[in-house]
Design a protein around this motif. Structure first.
Motif, PDB file in Angstrom:
ATOM      1  N   UNK A 146      -0.744  -9.183  -9.748  1.00 32.32           N
ATOM      2  CA  UNK A 146      -0.809  -9.082  -8.294  1.00 32.32           C
ATOM      3  C   UNK A 146       0.411  -8.474  -7.641  1.00 32.32           C
ATOM      4  N   UNK A 147       1.202  -7.719  -8.391  1.00 37.23           N
ATOM      5  CA  UNK A 147       2.459  -7.172  -7.883  1.00 37.23           C
ATOM      6  C   UNK A 147       2.219  -6.163  -6.758  1.00 37.23           C
ATOM      7  N   UNK A 148       2.821  -6.333  -5.576  1.00 36.56           N
ATOM      8  CA  UNK A 148       2.703  -5.328  -4.514  1.00 36.56           C
ATOM      9  C   UNK A 148       3.473  -4.056  -4.888  1.00 36.56           C
ATOM     10  N   UNK A 149       2.913  -2.911  -4.535  1.00 35.63           N
ATOM     11  CA  UNK A 149       3.571  -1.650  -4.862  1.00 35.63           C
ATOM     12  C   UNK A 149       4.464  -1.201  -3.711  1.00 35.63           C
ATOM     13  N   UNK A 150       5.711  -0.886  -4.039  1.00 36.82           N
ATOM     14  CA  UNK A 150       6.715  -0.525  -3.036  1.00 36.82           C
ATOM     15  C   UNK A 150       7.385   0.780  -3.427  1.00 36.82           C
ATOM     16  N   UNK A 151       7.394   1.758  -2.502  1.00 40.64           N
ATOM     17  CA  UNK A 151       8.078   3.013  -2.754  1.00 40.64           C
ATOM     18  C   UNK A 151       7.155   4.212  -2.701  1.00 40.64           C
ATOM     19  N   UNK A 152       7.697   5.401  -2.977  1.00 41.91           N
ATOM     20  CA  UNK A 152       6.939   6.642  -2.895  1.00 41.91           C
ATOM     21  C   UNK A 152       6.020   6.796  -4.097  1.00 41.91           C
ATOM     22  N   UNK A 153       4.777   7.194  -3.848  1.00 39.42           N
ATOM     23  CA  UNK A 153       3.836   7.493  -4.923  1.00 39.42           C
ATOM     24  C   UNK A 153       2.649   8.252  -4.353  1.00 39.42           C
ATOM     25  N   UNK A 154       2.330   9.376  -4.996  1.00 36.65           N
ATOM     26  CA  UNK A 154       1.151  10.190  -4.658  1.00 36.65           C
ATOM     27  C   UNK A 154       1.106  10.495  -3.160  1.00 36.65           C
ATOM     28  N   UNK A 180       2.582   9.444  -0.537  1.00 37.56           N
ATOM     29  CA  UNK A 180       2.694   8.423   0.504  1.00 37.56           C
ATOM     30  C   UNK A 180       3.697   7.362   0.088  1.00 37.56           C
ATOM     31  N   UNK A 181       4.187   6.653   1.100  1.00 37.09           N
ATOM     32  CA  UNK A 181       5.079   5.534   0.853  1.00 37.09           C
ATOM     33  C   UNK A 181       4.260   4.257   0.791  1.00 37.09           C
ATOM     34  N   UNK A 182       4.395   3.537  -0.291  1.00 39.57           N
ATOM     35  CA  UNK A 182       3.709   2.258  -0.448  1.00 39.57           C
ATOM     36  C   UNK A 182       4.587   1.158   0.130  1.00 39.57           C
ATOM     37  N   UNK A 183       4.089   0.385   1.127  1.00 34.77           N
ATOM     38  CA  UNK A 183       4.953  -0.554   1.841  1.00 34.77           C
ATOM     39  C   UNK A 183       5.091  -1.920   1.193  1.00 34.77           C
ATOM     40  N   UNK A 184       4.440  -2.159   0.041  1.00 38.46           N
ATOM     41  CA  UNK A 184       4.564  -3.455  -0.606  1.00 38.46           C
ATOM     42  C   UNK A 184       3.550  -4.475  -0.146  1.00 38.46           C
ATOM     43  N   UNK A 185       2.323  -4.012   0.156  1.00 40.36           N
ATOM     44  CA  UNK A 185       1.250  -4.910   0.579  1.00 40.36           C
ATOM     45  C   UNK A 185       0.638  -5.583  -0.643  1.00 40.36           C
ATOM     46  N   UNK A 186       0.504  -6.894  -0.601  1.00 41.08           N
ATOM     47  CA  UNK A 186      -0.077  -7.640  -1.708  1.00 41.08           C
ATOM     48  C   UNK A 186      -1.526  -7.992  -1.452  1.00 41.08           C
ATOM     49  N   UNK A 187      -2.074  -8.795  -2.369  1.00 40.46           N
ATOM     50  CA  UNK A 187      -3.423  -9.330  -2.187  1.00 40.46           C
ATOM     51  C   UNK A 187      -4.506  -8.540  -2.855  1.00 40.46           C
ATOM     52  N   UNK A 188      -5.699  -9.153  -2.900  1.00 36.80           N
ATOM     53  CA  UNK A 188      -6.882  -8.487  -3.401  1.00 36.80           C
ATOM     54  C   UNK A 188      -6.949  -8.338  -4.904  1.00 36.80           C
ATOM     55  N   UNK A 189      -6.176  -9.124  -5.647  1.00 35.10           N
ATOM     56  CA  UNK A 189      -6.161  -9.031  -7.104  1.00 35.10           C
ATOM     57  C   UNK A 189      -7.104 -10.074  -7.694  1.00 35.10           C
ATOM     58  N   UNK A 239       0.047  -6.093 -13.830  1.00 34.77           N
ATOM     59  CA  UNK A 239      -1.174  -5.807 -13.070  1.00 34.77           C
ATOM     60  C   UNK A 239      -0.802  -5.794 -11.587  1.00 34.77           C
ATOM     61  N   UNK A 240      -0.965  -4.658 -10.922  1.00 33.64           N
ATOM     62  CA  UNK A 240      -0.572  -4.525  -9.517  1.00 33.64           C
ATOM     63  C   UNK A 240      -1.636  -5.124  -8.589  1.00 33.64           C
ATOM     64  N   UNK A 241      -1.295  -5.193  -7.306  1.00 37.05           N
ATOM     65  CA  UNK A 241      -2.211  -5.700  -6.289  1.00 37.05           C
ATOM     66  C   UNK A 241      -3.460  -4.826  -6.188  1.00 37.05           C
ATOM     67  N   UNK A 242      -4.550  -5.443  -5.719  1.00 31.91           N
ATOM     68  CA  UNK A 242      -5.846  -4.792  -5.497  1.00 31.91           C
ATOM     69  C   UNK A 242      -6.561  -4.410  -6.785  1.00 31.91           C
TER      70      UNK A 242
END
Length: 250
Positions: free
Chosen positions: A71-79, A81-90, A104-107
């Motif tokens: 469930x790790x939130x993704x933080x930083x630049x990728x593809x 866009x900037x990923x803001x570190x939103x969690x949930x949905x795992x 295993x990342x979020x969503x």
């Protein structure tokens, strides 16, 4: 937070007969400060030093082994866009095993009775069907869709937004590509990404390289070490550099 602290705060819901190591770690708050509960269903096991982030559901009889991260939130630049570190949905489905060292990342959603191998990485919004085996040391990039009864052998890289249909077999060390121009972080030229696609029952041997936009057809068979530069028709046997159709798959 420990499991007992999370329960007292109303942020951990555990059904009967679940086993949670006292050394497991829970992180209920994402990078934006949003708090989400964790749900652990009956018979699930969470091993020592596993890290479970808020907004994760762990199904009945599932196992999250030691040092896995879920469930790790993704933080930083990728593809682009900037990923803001939103969690949930795992969602870790019933009977799933997440081996030690996997991340295993979020969503991410993993279907029932599937397995995620040691030190395998599933990036944001990957979806995995039931009864699928993902070997160790895999990288599966964002938004990839993997069907039911799929086998991905160790050491492969699955690029973002790839589609892997039901009953596909990918050998060890398969490399997939979604960018024909190899453009990265050029503000004046954004790449047009074209992920490959593997249709139901396709088999791709170990060490193959699959280029952007290629479709490997239903029940096609591609020999080990091939470079797949163009579509492989359904039911075809192909191999070589580049892969060429040589007959029909048996």
């Amino acid at each position: 937070m420990t499991a007992s602290e999370l329960e007292r705060a109303g942020l951990l819901h555990v059904e009967g007969h679940a086993v949670i190591s006292r050394f497991a770690l829970f992180v209920p708050v994402d990078e934006l400060g949003t708090t989400r509960p964790v749900t652990v269903h009956a018979g699930a096991v969470i091993g020592p030093f596993a890290v479970v982030h808020g907004g994760t559901t762990i199904g009945a009889q599932a196992r999250v082994e030691e040092h896995a991260v879920v469930g790790k939130p993704e933080l930083g630049y990728a593809v682009r866009k900037i990923r803001p570190g939103v969690g949930g949905g795992t969602v870790i489905g019933a009977g799933v095993t997440v081996r030690s060292g996997a991340v295993v990342y979020a969503e991410v959603g993993i279907g029932v009775n599937s397995m995620v191998g040691h030190h395998t990485l599933l990036r944001t919004a990957v979806q995995v069907g039931a009864d699928t085996q993902l070997g160790h040391l895999l990288t599966v990039e964002r938004g990839t869709r993997i069907g039911r009864d799929v086998r991905c052998s160790p050491g492969s890289h699955i690029t973002s937004a790839t589609v892997i249909a039901d009953r596909v077999f990918l050998g060890a060390g398969v490399r997939t590509i979604n960018d024909k121009t190899l453009t990265w972080r050029d503000p004046h030229r954004e790449p047009s990404l074209a992920p490959p696609r593997f249709e139901a029952g396709a088999k791709v041997g170990s060490g193959c390289v699959v280029l952007a936009g290629v479709t490997v057809g239903e029940r096609a068979l591609v020999g080990a070490g091939s470079v797949i530069t163009r579509d492989i028709p359904p039911g075809a046997l192909a191999f070589g550099h580049p892969a060429v159709v040589r007959g029909e798959a048996s």
